[in-house]
Each structure stands twice: as C-alpha cells, then as structure tokens.
Enzyme design. Structure first.
Site, PDB file in Angstrom:
ATOM      1  CD1 TRP A   8      -4.003 -13.026  -2.938  1.00  0.00           C
ATOM      2  CD2 TRP A   8      -3.593 -11.321  -1.547  1.00  0.00           C
ATOM      3  NE1 TRP A   8      -3.987 -13.520  -1.665  1.00  0.00           N
ATOM      4  CE2 TRP A   8      -3.737 -12.499  -0.780  1.00  0.00           C
ATOM      5  CE3 TRP A   8      -3.326 -10.123  -0.886  1.00  0.00           C
ATOM      6  CZ2 TRP A   8      -3.622 -12.500   0.602  1.00  0.00           C
ATOM      7  CZ3 TRP A   8      -3.217 -10.138   0.497  1.00  0.00           C
ATOM      8  CH2 TRP A   8      -3.357 -11.308   1.223  1.00  0.00           C
ATOM      9  CG  HIS A   9      -3.646  -6.408  -1.086  1.00  0.00           C
ATOM     10  ND1 HIS A   9      -2.562  -6.774  -1.831  1.00  0.00           N
ATOM     11  CD2 HIS A   9      -3.227  -6.357   0.202  1.00  0.00           C
ATOM     12  CE1 HIS A   9      -1.518  -6.929  -1.020  1.00  0.00           C
ATOM     13  NE2 HIS A   9      -1.900  -6.686   0.208  1.00  0.00           N
ATOM     14  N   GLY A  10      -7.749  -6.937  -3.179  1.00  0.00           N
ATOM     15  CA  GLY A  10      -9.175  -6.628  -3.277  1.00  0.00           C
ATOM     16  C   GLY A  10      -9.609  -6.475  -4.709  1.00  0.00           C
TER      17      GLY A  10
END
Lengths: 471, 332
Positions: free
Chosen positions: A321-323
């Site tokens: 989700w972060h990257g």
C-alpha cells in the site's frame, strides 16, 4: 497545496471565515467547496477521480442498503471495490507490474512507455481506502448509508485529512458533518497548540533531519557503518515527525471547524513490542488493515499457522500500500515476520529495556528498506550495519567532516532528536498544555508567539512535501 | 494580577475578541523581533552585509568603486590601486553575486551627489547567464523596504519578492546564522558607537591559500558552456548607459582564470565578444586579463577562478597602472 506553504496560510483563514459566516446548516457546503479547491490545487483533473469514486461508493452503498437480494448486495460491493482498487491499481501499481511482468517474460522494458508516465494523484491511497471502508461497512450493516450525497462527498474529500490521512471511518466522521460540534475555548487552544506542534515536527525537525538523511542514503556504498546507523536513526525521526506532524496539523485544523478526527500516532518509538508499535503507529491504517483484511482472512480465530499466514499477508499488503516497490513489500514482510516471531515466543519474558531495544532494532531494520533508493542499496546498508568492522569515526576521511556540515549544525541534530523525545514524553505523561493555555490566555498567546518565532527561525521553508503524500 | 495569569475569561471577553487580542500579541512579538534584528544588522560592518549597509548609509564616497562577485572581492586590492592612482578606492564586490543583483546598489551610488568618478565592473563568466533565484537574499533583506531592493527582487525572483512583500514576518524565515551573527556585530558597533559600516581593508578580502582543486584533472577535461542570456545582456547594457548618463565612468575588468577560461568553456569567446560589443558601443575601457601569462601560474590562484593574495596584489598592480594611464590621458 501543502500545509507548510504560504498558500495554505491564506486558504485556511478564508475558509474559516466563510465557514463561520454562513449558517451552521450549510457549513458543510463551504467545507466541500474548500476541499475540492484544496485537492484541485494539485491538478484540476484529479477532481474527476475523487468525484467518480464518491459517486460510485455513494450509490453502491445506497443500493446495497435498500436491496433485499444478497447476490445484488455482493455484486454491488464487488463493483465498488473493483472500481476503487482499479483506480488505485492503474495509477499506483500498473507501472510496477508492467516492469515485473516484463522481467519475468524477458520483454525489454521501455521506461518512457505509457505506464511509466502515469502520475500518481496525490492522496489517492488514502481516500480510496476511506471510501471503500464506507461501502464495506454498509454491506456489513455496521453503519447506515449516508442520506445525503453532499455529506458523503465531504466525508471522502474533507481537506484536513484528504491527502495523508488519518483514514477516517464513516461511522465517526459523517455524523459530525451532519451535526457539527460548537467550537469552544478549549477547542481553539487545542487546535492552535496541535497545529504548532505539527509545524515544529515537520519544518523544524523532519525537514532539517532530512538533509542529513539524504546525504547518507544518496549513496550508501561510500558511507561507513556509523554513518549508516546514524542515517537510519535520523530517518526514523524524520518519518515519524513528518507524518505525525502532518496528522497533528490535520487534527488541529479540523478541530477549528468543530470536527474531531482520530489520533494517528501515540509515541510509537516508546513501544515494548511490535504489536504495541502497530497500535501506536499510523493507527488509522493499521486498524483499517485489521478490520478489512486481517479479520476477514480469519484473524486470530483460526489455527496458529493460518493466523501467522494472515498476519504476514496483511503486513505485506500494508507494505505494498505504501508504494509499488519491492523495498516496501520487504518492509511489510519484516514487520509481519517480526510479529509472528513475537507471538510464537511470547512465553519468553525479557526485561522491559531489552524488549524496547529489540522492537526499535526491528523497526530500524524495516526503515532501511523503506528509505533506501533501491533493493541493492538496502542490502548495502543492512550488510554494513551488521558488519562490526565497518564502524568507525565518521570524520575519518577528513573531507566529509560531519557530512560537510559545520559542527554546530551537526550538534543541532542531537537537539532535534531530544526535542522529538520531549514532545512525545509530554504526550505519554498526558501533560495537556492546551488545557493550561485555555485557562491562561495571555501566557498562551505569548507562548504561541515564541513557538511561531522558533518555527520561523529554525524551520526549513523550501515547500518540502510530506513523505506520505507520495503514497 | 500578573500578566501571565490574567484571564480574558474573567473579564468576559468573547472568544473572538480573545483570538483577536492573541493575534495582536503574536504580531507584536514577531514584528519586534524582525524590526530589532533588521535594525542591528543594518549597523553591521562585517563583510558583505557591511558593504550593502555602507552604500545604503551613504558612506561610500570614494573616487573608484569596484563591483563584482567573489572574483573581484578577493582579487581587487583597493589599497594598491589607491596608492598607484592617487584616487580613493573601495572594493564593493559581493561573493556569489552577479551585476544584475548589484544593480540597486550601483544605481543608488551613481545617483548620489558625492558619487564615484569610476565604477569598475569585475566581470565573471556567469555574468550574463539567466537566473531566477536571488543569491544569498539574507544580505539584502534588512533593506527590503527600499524600493530599489524590492525592484531587484521582483526582476530576478518574483516568488521571493512576493513572499517578502505580502506575507508578514516571512522575512524571518530567510534569516540565517550569518544574519544573526551580523546582528550581534551591529549591536557591538552600536554599543561602541561606531558609525561606519564599511568593512576592513577597504572591502578587499585577501585569501592566503595555495592552489587546491579536488579532481583537478577531471575538471580540466570537462568543458561546459558560458550562459549568455540576451535579456541579461540588454539589462546590463542599460545599466551601463544609466551610469554613463550620471557622469560616472564605467570600466570593465576581466579577471584571469587558471589555465585560461577557454580550457573550461566551449564558448568563452562569445562571452568576450559580448563584453567587447558593449564596451565598443559605449566607449568603455576594458582591462582584459583572461589571456595574461598569470593564467599559466597556479601560485597566483587558490582555485581555478579565484586569485590568492599574491595573484590579487599582482593583478591589482597591473589594474592600477592601466587605470593611471587612462586617467592621465583624460582632460582634467
């Protein structure tokens, strides 16, 4: 429009003024227009996405609530999820998958290709998750659907928390838009104190520390272990102050409109276990993943190996989700595995300090992957951190005395770390300055003046983006 | 009741009024800090700040004044020029700064009744390159209320000019440790009742350093372009015309570069031609040391573009004699 920009300093008072000039019944309209304006200030075209996502989820949830057919309900839920995740996938992950698939099948990747040129709309990961949680909650009958499209649109686009959270739940936020709380003296002092603390964290601590982290992480292969350890510790400070600073400003700004948004951080580096860390770090995201991924997978109510599997999957997804990069996936996996080990060996009782140090060590190892520019750089840092022979004086090569910084500047980094600890200790000790301030206004405003002066004198004003905007 | 324990609440002041009073308190504290710091900085006689202050304070009354960047700052020994030409001389060069940024200071100086007879321009290879950022704005912001300075900021860096003009107290965010240091120097000058803000050595900052350039071979073999922006050239020429019209004579100095600037730049001759063209059309004396034998000897430099004390004294002697020859030719 960044919180730490001059345009926001103009925008906020205007919105506040308009908000309090109109009758309370239509204040949500002012907030909605302001929120769309705030979002469009990045790129007008992005509005289409947020409005599209709003319309899909509003009508899907409405139909879900009114439909008597389980099949229709399920279809509408899946439809809403596909649209939201589809938008997210296209803008955030399409390029990653195109590169990885090309590698697997041996295609040559043209980096100027269509996918590589997709620009990630700011805050998309936050508002899609917020919007999705609404549809899921309506489907699960946890909440009733919003009766007004305007309120729901504001729930998705509410500007204080639009681009970097906290990821709110409809059950908490929607009712506040419908019946806003009257702002009192304590709210005002709470808000101003919180906003100023947020600015200290962002422009004084995070952005100052970032300059050193940038030098160290630009090319880890030329740094010794001491420098890399220092860089990693400073990055831990940077990301915490950057993100929690944003959340502080968001919470403070929101309170000025009479809206309470949830806490996102509770002094996470004081945790004694990874489990505790995740109940104190980016709380809105970790509870989102717990409620909408971990529990639906079976959560704790399954056999042990399945529970471990659920944990690992949840954390890998959280990392992703972060990257869209392997470094984030590994970061998530480190935390997932760490939690599994923690649960598996929970019968071993260690002294408090050891628990604290172990937790910090795993968190720091995770940050290496989170910060490094590539997987290769991450390995270089990890190898160096664990090679005892690599530790030595940072000033050994003479030229890079404190990474080119004068000694006083380097010493000021120590002060910034201390300042972070002091701010967190005030929170832990539940010292609520705003309550004192609300009773002694003269002292309060004089202190605020000094804090603003401190921010202006020691802050970095290069319009540095908040790290979490990129997610 | 003590100031810090008094409560608006007891006096039944509304929340709105309380916030208004609070904002006034914040404004007073910030204004006091900003005004006080600027006031002290304006009394500093230290290096670049002192140079800017002395022009605004009307203390530069010499016959010959040199403007330019660090190349002139470290390469123009005012005392040597003075002793050769018998004319009072002052070095007003500010490091990292091109003429475009010094325009308000030059114009201010050339419009005063006791203006200099000669303004020397120590030209650097980056003189005509385009720019959109002010170099070291902190040196000028104490004088930001002056129209000339505001206009200079607006012509180079509109964003910074807008911030400083329209956002109260944004100036404080431009203060740096050098600014505060100059504030302390200003305070000390005020206590000592020292009125002059001119720096020591008549503005000359000698460097007693030997030649040192890391990766020199690499630097030597990498050629780049000298930036020449037509707008900057035009604006420079307009300044020269203005100075001439104010009956001050401009003189151009092209400083030597170790191994010659042609070694490092592909189009250095275009740069020289630009200067030559401005000089010819306006009848300006050019003292060109770009091909002087001094460029062959690294004992005269501390890096590629900057002369050390030995080099500065040698070049200043040459400049002095050239100027004397030029002055002697002129009718009294």
């Amino acid at each position: 429009m960044l919180f730490n920009s001059l345009s926001f300093l103009v925008f906020l008072p205007i919105v506040l003024l308009l908000h309090y000039l109109v009758p309370s019944k239509i204040r949500w309209i002012v907030l909605l227009i302001a929120s769309y304006f705030f979002y469009a200030s990045w790129k007008l075209e992005y509005l289409v996405l947020i409005v599209g996502s709003t319309l899909v989820d509003y009508y899907a949830a409405k139909k879900i609530a009114h439909s008597s057919s389980a099949k229709t309900k399920k279809f509408l839920l899946v439809f809403s999820l596909v649209i939201n995740l589809g938008i997210l996938f296209f803008f955030k992950y399409a390029n990653f998958f195109s590169v990885e698939i090309s590698k697997i099948f041996g295609f040559s990747v043209d980096h100027s290709s269509f996918f590589a040129n997709i620009i990630l709309p700011v805050g998309i990961s936050f508002y899609t998750f917020q919007s999705m949680s609404y549809t899921i909650d309506v489907y699960k009958k946890r909440i009733k659907p919003a009766h007004h499209l305007g309120y729901f649109a504001l729930y998705v686009a509410y500007f204080p928390q639009l681009v970097a959270g906290p990821i709110e739940r409809a059950g908490h936020l929607l009712k506040q838009f419908i019946k806003p709380k009257k702002v009192n003296r304590i709210d005002v002092y709470f808000a101003i104190t919180r906003i100023l603390v947020g600015f200290i964290k962002k422009v004084v601590i995070a952005d100052r520390v970032a300059a050193v982290v940038e030098i160290i992480y630009a090319d880890p292969s030329v740094q010794n272990s001491t420098a890399l350890l220092l860089g990693t510790i400073l990055f831990a400070i940077q990301i915490y102050c950057d993100f929690s600073g944003y959340s502080d400003i968001a919470i403070g700004v929101s309170r000025l409109f009479g809206i309470n948004i949830m806490e996102n951080f509770r002094s996470p580096y004081f945790s004694k276990s990874l489990g505790e860390f995740w109940s104190r770090w980016h709380i809105s995201l970790s509870t989102w993943f717990k409620d909408y991924v971990y529990i639906p997978l079976g959560g704790n109510r399954v056999v042990k190996w399945k529970m471990y599997y659920n944990l690992l999957i949840t954390f890998i997804l959280s990392g992703f989700w972060h990257g869209a990069a392997w470094t984030f996936i590994i970061w998530g996996a480190i935390h997932g595995l760490g939690l599994i080990i923690e649960k598996r060996f929970s019968f071993i009782k260690l002294p408090r300090l050891i628990n604290h140090l172990l937790t910090l060590t795993i968190v720091l190892i995770g940050w290496v992957f989170f910060r490094a520019n590539s997987l290769n750089d991450s390995w270089i840092v990890i190898q160096s951190l664990f090679s005892l022979s690599g530790y030595g004086s940072i000033i050994a090569d003479g030229k890079s005395l404190f990474f080119g910084l004068p000694f006083w500047k380097f010493a000021s980094l120590g002060f910034l770390v201390l300042l972070t600890i002091i701010i967190d200790l005030l929170i832990i000790k539940r010292i609520r300055l705003y309550k004192v301030f609300s009773k002694k206004p003269m002292m309060a405003w004089f202190t605020y003046s000094l804090i603003i002066l401190f921010i202006l004198v020691f802050g970095v004003f290069d319009n540095n983006e908040f790290i979490y905007f990129q997610f | 009741m003590n100031l810090f324990t008094s409560s608006f609440k007891n006096k039944k002041i509304s929340l709105f009024a309380e916030i208004t009073v609070g904002l006034i308190i914040i404004s007073v504290v910030l204004f006091g800090f900003q005004f006080g710091t600027d006031y002290l900085v304006k009394h500093s006689n230290h290096s670049q700040y002192g140079k800017v202050n002395s022009i605004f304070n009307g203390q530069v009354t010499e016959d010959i004044v040199c403007f330019g960047s660090s190349v002139s700052e470290v390469g123009f020994n005012s005392k040597i020029i003075e002793s050769i030409t018998n004319k009072s001389t002052y070095n007003s060069a500010i490091d990292g700064t091109r003429i475009k940024q010094l325009e308000p200071l030059i114009e201010l100086l050339s419009n005063k009744p006791n203006k200099p007879q000669y303004i020397l321009f120590g030209l650097s290879y980056f003189e005509f390159a385009s720019t959109s950022k002010i170099t070291a704005p902190d040196r000028y912001i104490a004088h930001f209320s002056q129209q000339e300075i505001i206009a200079m900021f607006q012509s180079i860096d509109k964003e910074t000019a807008r911030k400083l003009s329209y956002f109260p107290f944004s100036k404080i965010s431009y203060y740096n440790h050098t600014y505060y240091k100059n504030g302390f120097i200003g305070l000390s000058n005020l206590i000592k009742k020292q009125n002059s803000t001119k720096p020591i050595n008549k503005g000359y900052t000698p460097k007693d350093k030997a030649f040192y350039v890391p990766n020199f071979d690499e630097v030597k073999n990498t050629k780049s372009e000298v930036g020449i922006d037509e707008q900057v050239v035009k604006s420079f020429e307009e300044l020269i015309v203005k100075i001439k019209n104010s009956r001050t004579e401009p003189v151009f100095i092209i400083y030597p570069v170790y191994l010659g600037a042609k070694t490092y730049f592909n189009n250095y001759s275009s740069y020289l031609q630009t200067i030559d063209s401005i000089a010819t059309s306006n009848g300006i004396l050019v003292l060109d040391y770009s091909s002087h034998p001094i460029t062959e000897n690294k004992d005269y430099f501390y890096n590629i573009g900057h002369l050390n004390r030995q080099g500065a004294d040698s070049i200043s002697t040459l400049i002095g004699f050239e100027l004397k020859k030029h002055f002697d030719k002129q009718p009294n």
